[in-house]
Write an enzyme that holds these catalytic residues in place. Structure first.
Site, PDB file in Angstrom:
ATOM      1  N   ASN A 177      -9.732   2.796  -2.168  1.00 37.16           N
ATOM      2  CA  ASN A 177     -10.361   3.702  -1.209  1.00 37.16           C
ATOM      3  C   ASN A 177      -9.662   5.053  -1.079  1.00 37.16           C
ATOM      4  O   ASN A 177     -10.317   6.071  -0.860  1.00 37.16           O
ATOM      5  CB  ASN A 177     -10.488   3.027   0.157  1.00 37.16           C
ATOM      6  CG  ASN A 177     -11.535   1.940   0.157  1.00 37.16           C
ATOM      7  OD1 ASN A 177     -12.505   1.984  -0.595  1.00 37.16           O
ATOM      8  ND2 ASN A 177     -11.331   0.938   0.992  1.00 37.16           N
ATOM      9  N   HIS A 234       0.816  -1.212   0.000  1.00 35.36           N
ATOM     10  CA  HIS A 234       0.000   0.000   0.000  1.00 35.36           C
ATOM     11  C   HIS A 234       0.851   1.264   0.000  1.00 35.36           C
ATOM     12  O   HIS A 234       0.340   2.347  -0.256  1.00 35.36           O
ATOM     13  CB  HIS A 234      -0.904  -0.012   1.232  1.00 35.36           C
ATOM     14  CG  HIS A 234      -2.352   0.253   0.960  1.00 35.36           C
ATOM     15  ND1 HIS A 234      -2.930   0.240  -0.288  1.00 35.36           N
ATOM     16  CD2 HIS A 234      -3.361   0.540   1.824  1.00 35.36           C
ATOM     17  CE1 HIS A 234      -4.219   0.497  -0.183  1.00 35.36           C
ATOM     18  NE2 HIS A 234      -4.510   0.683   1.084  1.00 35.36           N
ATOM     19  N   ASN A 285      -7.019   5.965   3.435  1.00 30.89           N
ATOM     20  CA  ASN A 285      -8.417   6.182   3.098  1.00 30.89           C
ATOM     21  C   ASN A 285      -8.905   7.606   3.301  1.00 30.89           C
ATOM     22  O   ASN A 285     -10.047   7.916   2.966  1.00 30.89           O
ATOM     23  CB  ASN A 285      -9.295   5.203   3.886  1.00 30.89           C
ATOM     24  CG  ASN A 285      -9.041   3.772   3.470  1.00 30.89           C
ATOM     25  OD1 ASN A 285      -8.344   3.487   2.497  1.00 30.89           O
ATOM     26  ND2 ASN A 285      -9.602   2.845   4.221  1.00 30.89           N
ATOM     27  N   ASP A 319      -0.842   2.409  -5.389  1.00 27.39           N
ATOM     28  CA  ASP A 319      -0.758   0.975  -5.659  1.00 27.39           C
ATOM     29  C   ASP A 319      -1.982   0.474  -6.420  1.00 27.39           C
ATOM     30  O   ASP A 319      -3.073   1.015  -6.287  1.00 27.39           O
ATOM     31  CB  ASP A 319      -0.638   0.207  -4.337  1.00 27.39           C
ATOM     32  CG  ASP A 319      -1.824   0.438  -3.418  1.00 27.39           C
ATOM     33  OD1 ASP A 319      -2.027   1.594  -2.987  1.00 27.39           O
ATOM     34  OD2 ASP A 319      -2.565  -0.521  -3.130  1.00 27.39           O
TER      35      ASP A 319
END
Length: 189
Positions: free
Chosen positions: A112, A19, A66, A91
């Site tokens: 997200n 991530h 997020n 990513d």
């Protein structure tokens, strides 16, 4: 002025995870162009410099993935910039490690962090570089996968893709989106 934002999660626990490839690309740019990304401002870490004759702000939002849109919105508002003066690096589980996909606009594609950015900006018309991290294994939780680390076999490809993402970002900041797309889209380098 142009903003290049790399997405990731702050803290040592997330360093080097799938991530956090956006942070990795920003680190690569910062090293290549000697830009210190160490000023805490706008819910992120920022660094100002020059790439290809263009003034840039390198940004690593510190809001967690997020909520990345909060930091990006603050930076754009403060410097009176439009979403067209933004590039986001993040990513993508739909691309193999080592692959890049560069676009001038598009949907969040289930990501997200990108959903939050699009929500805060009110548009999906901004440049992005998606960095492949590979698809999750069957029956594995998606969050566990993207918050996990790369295998030893994947690391060389991922490191090279971060170098290429930084090179593509520099080309885009200098106004050459078409060349970046032609050179890097979909190819495993």
């Amino acid at each position: 002025m142009f903003v290049i934002a790399g997405l990731g999660n702050p803290g040592l626990a997330y360093a080097g995870t799938r991530h956090n490839v956006g942070f990795g690309a920003i680190d690569e740019l910062a090293d290549s162009y000697r830009i210190g990304v160490d000023t805490k401002k706008h819910k992120g870490l920022i660094g100002k410099g020059n790439i290809g004759g263009q003034k840039v702000i390198l940004l690593k939002p510190q809001t967690y993935m997020n909520l990345s849109g909060e930091s990006i919105r603050e930076v754009l508002d403060y410097y009176k910039l439009t979403p067209e003066e933004l590039l986001v690096i993040y990513d993508d589980i739909n691309l193999d490690p080592g692959q890049l996909r560069i676009r001038e606009k598009g949907s969040a594609g289930g990501h997200n962090g990108m959903k939050n950015i699009i929500s805060h900006l009110g548009t999906d018309v901004f440049s992005r570089i998606r960095v492949g991290v590979g698809s999750k294994p069957p029956r594995m939780d998606l969050a566990d996968y993207v918050l996990g680390h790369f295998s030893a076999e994947e690391l060389p490809e991922v490191r090279e893709s971060l170098v290429h993402a930084a090179e593509a970002a520099a080309m885009i900041a200098a106004g050459d989106m078409a060349a970046a797309m032609n050179k890097f889209n979909g190819k495993k380098k």
